[in-house]
Motif scaffolding. Structure first.
Motif, PDB file in Angstrom:
ATOM      1  N   ARG A 232      54.806  37.101 -19.055  1.00  0.00           N
ATOM      2  CA  ARG A 232      54.577  38.487 -18.602  1.00  0.00           C
ATOM      3  C   ARG A 232      55.643  38.871 -17.567  1.00  0.00           C
ATOM      4  NH1 ARG A 232      52.437  38.029 -13.488  1.00  0.00           N
ATOM      5  NH2 ARG A 232      51.218  36.122 -13.160  1.00  0.00           N
ATOM      6  N   PRO A 233      55.755  40.147 -17.212  1.00  0.00           N
ATOM      7  CA  PRO A 233      56.784  40.568 -16.264  1.00  0.00           C
ATOM      8  C   PRO A 233      56.670  39.842 -14.921  1.00  0.00           C
ATOM      9  CG  PRO A 233      55.813  42.476 -17.333  1.00  0.00           C
ATOM     10  CD  PRO A 233      55.026  41.291 -17.777  1.00  0.00           C
ATOM     11  N   GLY A 236      59.553  35.202 -13.771  1.00  0.00           N
ATOM     12  CA  GLY A 236      60.832  34.523 -13.521  1.00  0.00           C
ATOM     13  C   GLY A 236      61.608  34.167 -14.773  1.00  0.00           C
ATOM     14  N   LYS A 237      61.425  34.938 -15.836  1.00  0.00           N
ATOM     15  CA  LYS A 237      62.128  34.642 -17.110  1.00  0.00           C
ATOM     16  C   LYS A 237      63.641  34.780 -16.945  1.00  0.00           C
ATOM     17  CE  LYS A 237      59.812  37.800 -19.300  1.00  0.00           C
ATOM     18  NZ  LYS A 237      58.880  38.165 -18.227  1.00  0.00           N
ATOM     19  N   SER A 238      64.046  35.925 -16.381  1.00  0.00           N
ATOM     20  CA  SER A 238      65.485  36.145 -16.224  1.00  0.00           C
ATOM     21  C   SER A 238      66.064  35.125 -15.252  1.00  0.00           C
ATOM     22  CB  SER A 238      65.757  37.555 -15.720  1.00  0.00           C
ATOM     23  OG  SER A 238      65.141  38.465 -16.593  1.00  0.00           O
ATOM     24  N   SER A 239      65.292  34.767 -14.221  1.00  0.00           N
ATOM     25  CA  SER A 239      65.774  33.764 -13.265  1.00  0.00           C
ATOM     26  C   SER A 239      65.991  32.437 -13.980  1.00  0.00           C
ATOM     27  CB  SER A 239      64.766  33.555 -12.131  1.00  0.00           C
ATOM     28  OG  SER A 239      64.416  34.799 -11.578  1.00  0.00           O
ATOM     29  N   ALA A 280      62.416  39.405 -21.624  1.00  0.00           N
ATOM     30  CA  ALA A 280      62.449  40.472 -20.616  1.00  0.00           C
ATOM     31  C   ALA A 280      63.668  41.342 -20.871  1.00  0.00           C
ATOM     32  CB  ALA A 280      62.523  39.872 -19.219  1.00  0.00           C
ATOM     33  N   LYS A 284      63.994  45.294 -21.284  1.00  0.00           N
ATOM     34  CA  LYS A 284      64.722  46.049 -20.256  1.00  0.00           C
ATOM     35  C   LYS A 284      65.964  46.736 -20.820  1.00  0.00           C
ATOM     36  CE  LYS A 284      63.493  42.961 -16.447  1.00  0.00           C
ATOM     37  NZ  LYS A 284      64.012  41.736 -15.818  1.00  0.00           N
ATOM     38  N   ASP A 341      57.963  26.399  -5.490  1.00  0.00           N
ATOM     39  CA  ASP A 341      58.309  26.339  -4.062  1.00  0.00           C
ATOM     40  C   ASP A 341      57.245  27.064  -3.243  1.00  0.00           C
ATOM     41  OD1 ASP A 341      59.938  29.327  -3.647  1.00  0.00           O
ATOM     42  OD2 ASP A 341      59.642  28.542  -5.651  1.00  0.00           O
ATOM     43  N   LEU A 342      56.441  27.908  -3.901  1.00  0.00           N
ATOM     44  CA  LEU A 342      55.390  28.649  -3.196  1.00  0.00           C
ATOM     45  C   LEU A 342      54.065  27.890  -3.301  1.00  0.00           C
ATOM     46  CD1 LEU A 342      56.183  32.234  -4.558  1.00  0.00           C
ATOM     47  CD2 LEU A 342      56.923  31.261  -2.378  1.00  0.00           C
ATOM     48  N   SER A 364      61.039  25.350  -9.980  1.00  0.00           N
ATOM     49  CA  SER A 364      61.297  26.519  -9.149  1.00  0.00           C
ATOM     50  C   SER A 364      62.711  26.976  -9.465  1.00  0.00           C
ATOM     51  CB  SER A 364      61.178  26.165  -7.664  1.00  0.00           C
ATOM     52  OG  SER A 364      61.827  27.186  -6.920  1.00  0.00           O
ATOM     53  N   CYS A 365      62.815  28.177  -9.974  1.00  0.00           N
ATOM     54  CA  CYS A 365      64.150  28.691 -10.299  1.00  0.00           C
ATOM     55  C   CYS A 365      64.900  28.997  -9.009  1.00  0.00           C
ATOM     56  CB  CYS A 365      64.045  29.948 -11.149  1.00  0.00           C
ATOM     57  SG  CYS A 365      63.413  29.589 -12.774  1.00  0.00           S
TER      58      CYS A 365
HETATM   59  P1  GDP Z   1      61.084  38.330 -15.120  1.00  0.00           P
HETATM   60  O1  GDP Z   1      60.565  39.716 -15.039  1.00  0.00           O
HETATM   61  O2  GDP Z   1      60.064  37.425 -15.731  1.00  0.00           O
HETATM   62  O3  GDP Z   1      62.413  38.212 -15.788  1.00  0.00           O
HETATM   63  O4  GDP Z   1      61.243  37.775 -13.639  1.00  0.00           O
HETATM   64  P2  GDP Z   1      62.520  37.684 -12.711  1.00  0.00           P
HETATM   65  O5  GDP Z   1      63.377  36.549 -13.079  1.00  0.00           O
HETATM   66  O6  GDP Z   1      63.144  39.034 -12.642  1.00  0.00           O
HETATM   67  O7  GDP Z   1      61.840  37.326 -11.321  1.00  0.00           O
HETATM   68  C1  GDP Z   1      60.838  38.105 -10.728  1.00  0.00           C
HETATM   69  C2  GDP Z   1      60.833  37.849  -9.246  1.00  0.00           C
HETATM   70  O8  GDP Z   1      60.422  36.525  -8.975  1.00  0.00           O
HETATM   71  C3  GDP Z   1      62.168  38.034  -8.588  1.00  0.00           C
HETATM   72  O9  GDP Z   1      62.000  38.666  -7.358  1.00  0.00           O
HETATM   73  C4  GDP Z   1      62.681  36.610  -8.388  1.00  0.00           C
HETATM   74  O10 GDP Z   1      63.535  36.489  -7.274  1.00  0.00           O
HETATM   75  C5  GDP Z   1      61.394  35.865  -8.146  1.00  0.00           C
HETATM   76  N1  GDP Z   1      61.468  34.465  -8.523  1.00  0.00           N
HETATM   77  C6  GDP Z   1      61.920  33.974  -9.677  1.00  0.00           C
HETATM   78  N2  GDP Z   1      61.826  32.627  -9.678  1.00  0.00           N
HETATM   79  C7  GDP Z   1      61.332  32.256  -8.494  1.00  0.00           C
HETATM   80  C8  GDP Z   1      60.985  30.997  -7.890  1.00  0.00           C
HETATM   81  O11 GDP Z   1      61.159  29.900  -8.446  1.00  0.00           O
HETATM   82  N3  GDP Z   1      60.467  31.028  -6.630  1.00  0.00           N
HETATM   83  C9  GDP Z   1      60.262  32.179  -5.973  1.00  0.00           C
HETATM   84  N4  GDP Z   1      59.754  32.110  -4.747  1.00  0.00           N
HETATM   85  N5  GDP Z   1      60.586  33.375  -6.502  1.00  0.00           N
HETATM   86  C10 GDP Z   1      61.098  33.428  -7.762  1.00  0.00           C
END
Ligand code: GDP
Length: 462
Positions: A232-233, A236-239, A280, A284, A341-342, A364-365
């Protein structure tokens, strides 16, 4: 592609189009040296009468009295060359204008423009390479990862050809033996002879079946697999896509001529070429309406070889997560719990009810914790746990696979006919067909249109 029966000389720019430090114009054929003499002069203005083979000569390319470019020119004398013909390579300054001018000049002096892959085609026709080796040349150019490159290099060195030729020779020997017996129909075939034939045919069939069993891995190493990242949005998919890409750049990021979706990225994860797709990214993408985006995401999920389903470890499982987990096939999915990490709020038990526990990885990305472990899991999932070596002969080409399958089928038929003591014409004919299928792989038997199909995939100048 046209067949040129007479020995003409071909020329092409052999380096990629665009600006570069140097660019190479290559000539091959009986007039290559003569043309070089006509268009090349030494710094002091004299022509070079005697070219030493494989030595770089510094000088100028001239059109009449006009200097076209300052170059290094090498002559390679036949037969110890790629095409087994005289080859001249002119290292020009890299700009497209200089290269084009030099090429045009060679044409003016009697060369003709080379067709795609024609240098390699000549290498094949002159016996320098067999057909599967020529195809390996193309695969080397297009290799996406080091492991894939190694398989193609093995093929170029003749590993596959050796196996195929060995089987073909054995089959032809049995066939010849049978035909000799057919000449003396009054003599009975002894049980010993029958046994020897069956065992010979079986041996070849098993060898070929072993070769066929490498196709799955060979094809993965060559073509790669499609791995789709879903979730889901905001999970962290893009990360994840970015972390995997930054660490695992593929040798080739884009192949000319392939239609790749803009949201696909090529990575090499532990040597496996992977086309990573971020769902994602689909949603997008500019100009794409939400509904269409979701539809396309589903399509991708259906054709995925591997799915990385991402969940946010810092939140409880949501309805949307459950929906996605419900839609995917667990067998080809790795569940990635991100944001470790959280503080973890996700109940892992909820997940393992839906997917296999051993396919759940925490990462943790942000801090990159667990990414190595995720890569190990991906590797194991793709190779089903076996350690992969690519030093043996491998089939990675669908044309070769189809030919070996035909050969195996014909060998089974031959075996059957010998068992049933049918007239020897039947097994002999099956064996001949089987040998002929194998001959198509190495090019010991080929049709001209097959050559055209194969070599037209090459770039001009190769
Ligand atoms: P997507 O919508 O699934 O592609 O998610 P994004 O990759 O855009 O990430 C959504 C948010 O989560 C962003 O603000 C990232 O910085 C944050 N994020 C992604 N991976 C991690 C992680 O491993 N740890 C933390 N604390 N934040 C993360």
């Amino acid at each position: 592609m046209v067949i040129h029966l007479h020995e003409d000389t071909i020329a092409a720019v052999s380096t990629p189009a665009g600006e570069g430090g140097i660019g190479i114009v290559r000539l091959s054929g009986c007039s290559a040296v003569k043309i070089a003499r006509e268009i090349f002069i030494l710094p002091k203005g004299k022509g070079l009468v005697k070219f030493k083979s494989r030595v770089l000569n510094y000088g100028y390319i001239i059109d009449g009295k006009k200097k076209i470019d300052e170059v290094l020119l090498a002559v390679m004398k036949a037969p110890g060359t790629y095409t087994r013909e005289d080859i001249v390579e002119i290292n020009c300054h890299g700009g497209i204008t200089a290269l084009r001018k030099v090429l045009e000049l060679t044409l003016k002096h009697g060369a003709r423009p080379a067709e795609p892959g024609e240098f390699t085609k000549r290498a094949f026709l002159k016996g320098r390479l067999d057909l599967s080796q020529a195809e390996a040349v193309l695969d080397i150019i297009e290799a996406k990862t080091e492991a894939g490159l190694r398989v193609s290099l093995n093929q170029l060195e003749g590993e596959l050809s050796r196996e195929v030729k060995f089987a073909r020779k054995s089959i032809m020997e049995i066939c010849a033996d049978m035909e000799a017996s057919m000449d003396f129909p009054e003599e009975d075939i002894t049980p010993k002879t029958k046994k020897a034939w069956i065992s010979g045919v079986k041996d070849s069939r098993r060898r070929l079946e072993k070769l066929l069993s490498t196709y799955h891995d060979g094809a993965i190493l060559k073509e790669g697999i499609v791995a789709v990242i879903c979730g889901r949005p905001n999970v962290g998919k893009s990360s994840l896509l970015n972390v995997l890409l930054r660490k695992n750049k593929a040798i080739v990021t884009h192949l000319p001529g392939t239609t790749r979706d803009p949201i696909e990225e090529m990575a090499s994860i532990k040597g496996i070429p992977m086309r990573l797709v971020d769902t994602a990214g689909i949603r997008k993408e500019k100009g794409i309406i939400e509904k269409e985006g979701i539809k396309r995401s589903h399509l991708y999920l259906r054709r995925a070889d591997l799915i990385l389903c991402v969940l946010d470890g810092s939140e409880r499982l949501k309805k949307e997560d459950r929906e996605i987990l419900g839609k995917i096939r667990p067998a080809n999915t790795i569940t990635v719990i991100n944001k470790c990490d959280l503080k973890i709020r996700l109940n892992t038990k909820d997940i393992t009810k839906m997917v296999k526990a051993r396919d759940v990885v925490r990462v943790s990305c942000l801090t990159k914790i667990g990414i190595d472990k995720l890569e190990d899991r991906i590797y194991n999932k793709v190779w089903s746990g076996k350690v992969h070596t690519s030093n043996e002969a491998m089939v990675n080409n669908i044309r070769h696979k189809a030919a070996i399958e035909d050969a195996v089928r014909q060998l089974s038929q031959a075996e059957d006919s010998i068992e049933k003591e049918l007239s020897l014409e039947f097994p002999a004919s099956d064996l001949k067909e089987s040998a002929s299928s194998l001959g198509g792989i190495t090019g010991e038997e080929y049709a001209e249109d097959l050559l055209n199909i194969i070599f037209s995939k090459f770039c001009i100048g190769k």
